[in-house]
Structures are given as C-alpha cells and as structure tokens.
Write a protein that holds these residues in place. Structure first.
Motif, PDB file in Angstrom:
ATOM      1  N   UNK A 141       0.859  -1.181   0.000  1.00 34.49           N
ATOM      2  CA  UNK A 141       0.000   0.000   0.000  1.00 34.49           C
ATOM      3  C   UNK A 141       0.895   1.230   0.000  1.00 34.49           C
ATOM      4  N   UNK A 142       0.856   2.022  -1.081  1.00 33.00           N
ATOM      5  CA  UNK A 142       1.807   3.119  -1.271  1.00 33.00           C
ATOM      6  C   UNK A 142       1.061   4.425  -1.525  1.00 33.00           C
ATOM      7  N   UNK A 143       1.363   5.460  -0.733  1.00 34.58           N
ATOM      8  CA  UNK A 143       0.758   6.784  -0.904  1.00 34.58           C
ATOM      9  C   UNK A 143       1.863   7.829  -0.888  1.00 34.58           C
ATOM     10  N   UNK A 144       1.962   8.637  -1.950  1.00 33.17           N
ATOM     11  CA  UNK A 144       3.046   9.618  -2.039  1.00 33.17           C
ATOM     12  C   UNK A 144       2.576  11.065  -1.930  1.00 33.17           C
ATOM     13  N   UNK A 145       1.290  11.334  -2.004  1.00 27.32           N
ATOM     14  CA  UNK A 145       0.794  12.702  -1.942  1.00 27.32           C
ATOM     15  C   UNK A 145       0.659  13.217  -0.522  1.00 27.32           C
ATOM     16  N   UNK A 146       0.664  14.547  -0.373  1.00 28.14           N
ATOM     17  CA  UNK A 146       0.447  15.158   0.939  1.00 28.14           C
ATOM     18  C   UNK A 146      -0.978  14.887   1.425  1.00 28.14           C
ATOM     19  N   UNK A 147      -1.116  14.791   2.740  1.00 30.29           N
ATOM     20  CA  UNK A 147      -2.399  14.575   3.404  1.00 30.29           C
ATOM     21  C   UNK A 147      -3.111  13.327   2.890  1.00 30.29           C
ATOM     22  N   UNK A 148      -2.333  12.298   2.617  1.00 29.07           N
ATOM     23  CA  UNK A 148      -2.906  11.023   2.188  1.00 29.07           C
ATOM     24  C   UNK A 148      -3.289  10.179   3.398  1.00 29.07           C
ATOM     25  N   UNK A 149      -4.141   9.194   3.155  1.00 28.90           N
ATOM     26  CA  UNK A 149      -4.567   8.273   4.208  1.00 28.90           C
ATOM     27  C   UNK A 149      -4.468   6.843   3.709  1.00 28.90           C
ATOM     28  N   UNK A 150      -3.866   5.986   4.525  1.00 31.29           N
ATOM     29  CA  UNK A 150      -3.924   4.540   4.304  1.00 31.29           C
ATOM     30  C   UNK A 150      -4.693   3.953   5.472  1.00 31.29           C
ATOM     31  N   UNK A 151      -5.850   3.394   5.180  1.00 27.17           N
ATOM     32  CA  UNK A 151      -6.701   2.824   6.220  1.00 27.17           C
ATOM     33  C   UNK A 151      -6.746   1.312   6.044  1.00 27.17           C
ATOM     34  N   UNK A 152      -5.922   0.617   6.821  1.00 29.94           N
ATOM     35  CA  UNK A 152      -5.860  -0.844   6.764  1.00 29.94           C
ATOM     36  C   UNK A 152      -5.857  -1.397   8.188  1.00 29.94           C
ATOM     37  N   UNK A 153      -6.689  -0.813   9.026  1.00 27.25           N
ATOM     38  CA  UNK A 153      -6.664  -1.050  10.464  1.00 27.25           C
ATOM     39  C   UNK A 153      -6.908  -2.510  10.841  1.00 27.25           C
TER      40      UNK A 153
END
Length: 232
Positions: A141-153
C-alpha cells in the motif's frame, strides 16, 4: 476477488478477451469482466470496478458466463476524485487528487473466496486514500501525496509506504510502515515502523515496534521534532 453480483447501474461493461481499454468520460463508471483486466480511466470523478466476478448462484455454471481471472489485472485512474474498487492480486493506481483505491468486497463473497492478497495499491495525489478491508493481507500500500490516508486497520501482514506530509496510516497486525516524513500512525499487534525525520543537519530514522518501549497497538502516535514517539 472483488464480488459484484450484477452490473452497476449506468456503468459500461468490459467483458471477454481484452488487450486493454482507455476511457476518458467524466463521471464514467466501468465494470470489468474481461480477461485480462487492463484499464486506464482518465476522466474526472470516474470509477472502475475491477476483478469483478459473478454471484455465487451464477458460478454454478452455464454457457456464456464470466469467471474470475487468475490475477487481478492492471487498473489506473488519472482524473481527480476518481475511485478504483478491486480485489485479489490487483495492481491499482489512482493518480489524481482526492482519489482512492478500495480493496474490498462489494457484496458478501462466496465461501472460500474471502482472502484478498498480493495487491499493489498506489496513490499519488493530494488528499488521496487507500482503504483496505479486513480480508486484505500480504499486499503493498503506497501513498506519495500530501495529506494522504492509508486505512488498513483490521488487516494483517501488509506493507505500507508514505512519502507526503501530514499523512495518516492505520495498520493491522504483523504489518510494517515505512515513512519519508512523520505521519500520524497506528500500528497493529506485532507491527513495526521506520520513520524518517530531520535533526537540522541530516536525515535520521526512528524505528518503532508495537509492544516495546511503551508503544501500544491500536494507539495513535507521531514523531516530534526530536524524532521521539509521541502519543497523539
């Protein structure tokens, strides 16, 4: 495998053998039942439903039915506010601002089809999201932008990468976080994180383990300006 028991109302259907499809209709919705799945959607606020299989009742067989592909295929959306809904083995990228990748079932899966694994989900836009259901495991799971969210709780055994500022990451058990800037983060049981920060002279890495040095699973943390872990 993502499971849609019927067509999405108002959506285009891609089926059969396909070498790849490009779509640019604003607000366009696309359901993929092709083999392989290979779709690029460049319209803003578009939606692509990938790795879609027929309902358990339809899976009993019959001429002309569609069956799950052995891999999840390749899906990319580039317009802002766009979404991908996909499942097992997908390689999905949402490149526009405020876009999202959803790894989940849309309807209740048939028995034996519950795991979603080996996915690669990528977002690069501002305020974008990756949402992973409790079935997701062994995925990137890869996020490079500002104010991103990864929700994999509620997931297990995943790896997350974040590069943008002011991001949020929520991980489940046995998962690992790598961050180029300090996000707000939650680790699951036996989780770990390696987070970069700057001491004024150089970059440094703080390594965090859930269950050690007072770090608890399921609790929000961030790094302060000294690279120390602080409860949010």
């Amino acid at each position: 495998m993502a499971n849609v028991s019927g067509l999405i109302e108002g959506a285009m259907l891609i089926g059969g053998q396909s070498e790849g499809v490009a779509i640019s209709v604003p607000h366009g919705r696309v359901v993929c039942k092709s083999s392989p799945i290979n779709v690029v959607h460049s319209g803003y606020q578009g939606s692509v439903y990938g790795d879609v299989v027929i309902s358990p009742e339809e899976m009993a067989g019959g001429d002309g039915e569609f069956y799950p592909t052995p891999d999840g295929g390749w899906i990319s959306v580039t317009g802002y506010g766009s979404s991908i809904y996909a499942g097992n083995g997908v390689r999905a990228s949402a490149l526009g601002d405020e876009s999202e990748v959803n790894l989940d079932y849309i309807t209740q899966p048939a028995e034996g089809m519950r795991d979603i694994s080996a996915c690669h989900a990528f977002t690069s836009g501002y305020s974008s999201r990756i949402n992973a259901s409790e079935n997701v495991k062994a995925s990137m799971l890869v996020a490079t932008g500002d104010q991103s969210t990864i929700n994999a709780m509620d997931t297990t055994d995943n790896v997350a990468f974040v590069a943008g500022a002011n991001s949020q990451v929520y991980l489940g058990s046995d998962s690992v976080l790598f961050a180029a800037q300090s996000p707000f983060f939650v680790l699951g049981e036996n989780g770990a994180a390696a987070i970069a920060w700057h001491d004024g002279n150089r970059k440094r890495i703080t390594v965090v383990y859930a269950g050690e040095n007072g770090i608890e699973a399921g609790v929000d943390y961030y790094l302060d300006e000294h690279g120390q872990v602080v409860q949010a």
